[in-house]
Design an enzyme around this catalytic site. Structure first.
Site, PDB file in Angstrom:
ATOM      1  N   HIS A 160      51.928 -36.005   6.294  1.00 48.92           N
ATOM      2  CA  HIS A 160      50.739 -35.160   6.491  1.00 48.92           C
ATOM      3  C   HIS A 160      51.050 -33.664   6.342  1.00 48.92           C
ATOM      4  O   HIS A 160      50.127 -32.856   6.286  1.00 48.92           O
ATOM      5  CB  HIS A 160      50.115 -35.400   7.870  1.00 48.92           C
ATOM      6  CG  HIS A 160      49.546 -36.772   8.053  1.00 48.92           C
ATOM      7  ND1 HIS A 160      48.573 -37.285   7.227  1.00 48.92           N
ATOM      8  CD2 HIS A 160      49.821 -37.761   8.946  1.00 48.92           C
ATOM      9  CE1 HIS A 160      48.270 -38.521   7.610  1.00 48.92           C
ATOM     10  NE2 HIS A 160      49.013 -38.841   8.645  1.00 48.92           N
ATOM     11  N   ASP A 196      51.711 -45.829   4.224  1.00 42.64           N
ATOM     12  CA  ASP A 196      51.255 -45.601   5.604  1.00 42.64           C
ATOM     13  C   ASP A 196      49.750 -45.889   5.667  1.00 42.64           C
ATOM     14  O   ASP A 196      49.032 -45.738   4.676  1.00 42.64           O
ATOM     15  CB  ASP A 196      51.542 -44.137   5.984  1.00 42.64           C
ATOM     16  CG  ASP A 196      51.267 -43.813   7.442  1.00 42.64           C
ATOM     17  OD1 ASP A 196      52.236 -43.818   8.221  1.00 42.64           O
ATOM     18  OD2 ASP A 196      50.095 -43.557   7.795  1.00 42.64           O
ATOM     19  N   HIS A 198      47.555 -44.130   6.972  1.00 45.38           N
ATOM     20  CA  HIS A 198      46.803 -42.886   6.750  1.00 45.38           C
ATOM     21  C   HIS A 198      47.128 -42.279   5.388  1.00 45.38           C
ATOM     22  O   HIS A 198      48.252 -42.382   4.904  1.00 45.38           O
ATOM     23  CB  HIS A 198      47.157 -41.866   7.838  1.00 45.38           C
ATOM     24  CG  HIS A 198      46.942 -42.354   9.242  1.00 45.38           C
ATOM     25  ND1 HIS A 198      47.957 -42.910  10.000  1.00 45.38           N
ATOM     26  CD2 HIS A 198      45.825 -42.375  10.008  1.00 45.38           C
ATOM     27  CE1 HIS A 198      47.474 -43.247  11.196  1.00 45.38           C
ATOM     28  NE2 HIS A 198      46.184 -42.937  11.224  1.00 45.38           N
ATOM     29  N   ASP A 285      51.941 -48.606  10.157  1.00 41.19           N
ATOM     30  CA  ASP A 285      50.746 -48.626  11.008  1.00 41.19           C
ATOM     31  C   ASP A 285      49.614 -49.434  10.375  1.00 41.19           C
ATOM     32  O   ASP A 285      48.492 -49.452  10.877  1.00 41.19           O
ATOM     33  CB  ASP A 285      50.290 -47.206  11.400  1.00 41.19           C
ATOM     34  CG  ASP A 285      50.481 -46.168  10.313  1.00 41.19           C
ATOM     35  OD1 ASP A 285      50.768 -46.538   9.157  1.00 41.19           O
ATOM     36  OD2 ASP A 285      50.321 -44.965  10.612  1.00 41.19           O
TER      37      ASP A 285
HETATM   38  C1  SP5 Z   1      52.298 -40.171  10.437  1.00 39.29           C
HETATM   39  C2  SP5 Z   1      51.021 -40.711  10.992  1.00 39.29           C
HETATM   40  O1  SP5 Z   1      50.823 -41.927  10.971  1.00 39.29           O
HETATM   41  N1  SP5 Z   1      50.170 -39.837  11.536  1.00 39.29           N
HETATM   42  C3  SP5 Z   1      48.949 -40.300  12.051  1.00 39.29           C
HETATM   43  C4  SP5 Z   1      48.162 -39.289  12.799  1.00 39.29           C
HETATM   44  C5  SP5 Z   1      46.903 -39.924  13.262  1.00 39.29           C
HETATM   45  N2  SP5 Z   1      46.260 -39.213  14.260  1.00 39.29           N
HETATM   46  C6  SP5 Z   1      44.898 -39.609  14.426  1.00 39.29           C
HETATM   47  C7  SP5 Z   1      44.714 -40.526  15.557  1.00 39.29           C
HETATM   48  C8  SP5 Z   1      43.274 -40.914  15.689  1.00 39.29           C
HETATM   49  C9  SP5 Z   1      43.238 -42.006  16.698  1.00 39.29           C
HETATM   50  N3  SP5 Z   1      42.112 -42.836  16.560  1.00 39.29           N
HETATM   51  C10 SP5 Z   1      42.353 -44.047  17.301  1.00 39.29           C
HETATM   52  C11 SP5 Z   1      41.471 -45.149  16.845  1.00 39.29           C
HETATM   53  C12 SP5 Z   1      41.863 -46.384  17.610  1.00 39.29           C
HETATM   54  N4  SP5 Z   1      41.242 -47.548  17.077  1.00 39.29           N
HETATM   55 ZN    ZN Z   2      49.951 -43.200   9.655  1.00 37.62          ZN
END
Ligand code: SP5
Ligand code: ZN
Length: 341
Positions: A160, A196, A198, A285
Site C-alpha cells: 500500500h 493480497d 487488498h 488475507d
Molecule cells: C497489507 C494489508 O493487508 N493491509 C490491509 C489494510 C486494511 N485496512 C482496512 C481494514 C478495514 C477493516 N474492515 C473490516 C471488515 C471486516 N469484515
Molecule cells: Zn491485504
C-alpha cells in the site's frame, strides 16, 4: 528455498488502530510473523537467514527523498516528554484534494503523507520497515545469484506504500524496491503479481508510467473494500506504462475454483510480457478465515496458487504482504512456498 527474516520486525508493534467502532487492536501484529516462521521452520524445508544491509540507493530509487526523511525523523521529533498517548503517530488531518501543500512541521507532515488512520508510527517503525526492505533486497540477491525462488518474510508489509505515501499498515514498499533493484541489475522487464486480498495501490502507483514493470493485482473490488480509491479495472497504466497494469477486482465469497481461474488469466498476461523475473506480493488475507477479508479460499487453494505461479518457470521472489488469521497464515504461506519450491 531461502527464507529471509529480520527479528527487528518486533520493534514495530503499535498497540491500536482506528476501526469503525473506535480504537481496536492492531491487526498487523508481530504474532503474524511468529505464525509464519513457526510453520516454515516446523516443515524443515527452508533455510532461514537474516537480511544483509543494503545501501539506501535501492530505497531512493522508489521512494521520494523528503518522504524517507519524514519517516526516519518524525517519531523522535514527536515523542517529547509532553506528547500524549502511547498509540504512536496517527494523523487527525489529511491532505486530500485541494489541501496539498506540505507543511514544514514534521508532525503536520504525517497527514500529508498518510492516507488512513490505521497505520501508526511508533518508535521502532522505521527500523522495522527498513529491515523488511533489506529482507526483500536480500531475497532479490538470491535470485541474482541463480536461485529459482526466495521468500522475504517482511513485516511491516509494503504494497500500500507509494513513492511518498503510507497507509494500510505499509510504510516502505518492499516488493517495489526489490522489483526496481532487479531491473537495475539487468533483470528486465520484471512482473509484480499481487495476490493480497487488498489492491496493491502503492505498487501500481510506483510503476504506473513504465513499461519495464508489469503490475497485476487480484483483489477485492474497491467499490466495497479497502483501499477504496484505486484498484479498478479501468486503470491500465499511463504513457509508456499503458497496458502494463492489470486490476482484477473480485466480488465477495470468491471460492477456490473461481479464484484459480482468475489467477490463470493473470498468468496469461505475465507469460505474454516475457519477464526476466517475478515478484509475488504474497498476501494470504484471501483465506476463508481472515478477519479482514471476505474471500473463501481454502488452505488447499494456496498450494494450487503456488503450483500455478511455479508453472511460469520464472525466478520468483515472494514478499510477505497481509494475512491476519493468526492460526492459518503460517499454513497458507507454507502451502504456497512448498508448491513454489
Ligand atoms: C497489507 C494489508 O493487508 N493491509 C490491509 C489494510 C486494511 N485496512 C482496512 C481494514 C478495514 C477493516 N474492515 C473490516 C471488515 C471486516 N469484515
Ligand atoms: Zn491485504
Amino acid at each position: 528455498m531461502q527464507v529471509i527474516f529480520s527479528p527487528k520486525h518486533r520493534q514495530h508493534a503499535p498497540p491500536a488502530e482506528f476501526v469503525s467502532s473506535g480504537l481496536g487492536p492492531y491487526s498487523e501484529s508481530p504474532t503474524r510473523a511468529d505464525s509464519i516462521l513457526a510453520a516454515l521452520e516446523s516443515s524443515g524445508r527452508f533455510d532461514v537467514s537474516q537480511p544483509t544491509a543494503h545501501a539506501d540507493a535501492a530505497l531512493e530509487a522508489v521512494h521520494d527523498a523528503a518522504y524517507l526523511d519524514f519517516l526516519q525523523q518524525v517519531y523522535a521529533v514527536w515523542s517529547t516528554p509532553t506528547a500524549p498517548g502511547g498509540n504512536g503517530i496517527i494523523p487527525l488531518t489529511f491532505a486530500v484534494r485541494g489541501l496539498d501543500t506540505c507543511p514544514a512541521d514534521l508532525v503536520g507532515r504525517a497527514g500529508y503523507y498518510c492516507f488512513d488512520a490505521q497505520t501508526p508510527i511508533v518508535r521502532g517503525t522505521f527500523a522495522a520497515a527498513r529491515a523488511a526492505v533489506d529482507a526483500a533486497l536480500t531475497g532479490a540477491d538470491r535470485l541474482l545469484a541463480g536461485d529459482a525462488a526466495a521468500y522475504a518474510l517482511c513485516r511491516p508489509p509494503g504494497h500500500h506504500a507509494a513513492a511518498a505515501m503510507y497507509g494500510g499498515y505499509c510504510y516502505l514498499n518492499n516488493a517495489a524496491v526489490a522489483a526496481a533493484y532487479l531491473l537495475e541489475r539487468g533483470r528486465s522487464p520484471v512482473a509484480v503479481l499481487d495476490i493480497d486480498y487488498h489492491h496493491g495501490n502503492g505498487t501500481q502507483e510506483i510503476f504506473y508510467h513504465t513499461d519495464q514493470v508489469l503490475t497485476l493485482s487480484i483483489h477485492a473490488d474497491p467499490n466495497r473494500a479497502y483501499p477504496h480509491y484505486l484498484g479498478y479495472a479501468g486503470e491500465t497504466g499511463k504513457n509508456s506504462g499503458k497496458g502494463a497494469n492489470f486490476n482484477l477486482p473480485l466480488p465477495p465469497h470468491v471460492g477456490d475454483e473461481d479464484y484459480l481461474s482468475i489467477l490463470a488469466d493473470a498468468l496469461v498476461e505475465i507469460r505474454a510480457f516475457s519477464p526476466a523475473a517475478l515478484v509475488l506480493s504474497l498476501g494470504v488475507d484471501t483465506c476463508i478465515d481472515d478477519p479482514l477479508g471476505d474471500f473463501d479460499l481454502s488452505l488447499d487453494a494456496f498450494s494450487d496458487i503456488g503450483r500455478a505461479v511455479a508453472s511460469l518457470n520464472l525466478p520468483t521472489l515472494a514478499v510477505q504482504e497481509g494475512g491476519y488469521a493468526i492460526a492459518e497464515v503460517g499454513r497458507a504461506v507454507l502451502n504456497v512456498l512448498t508448491a513454489l519450491q
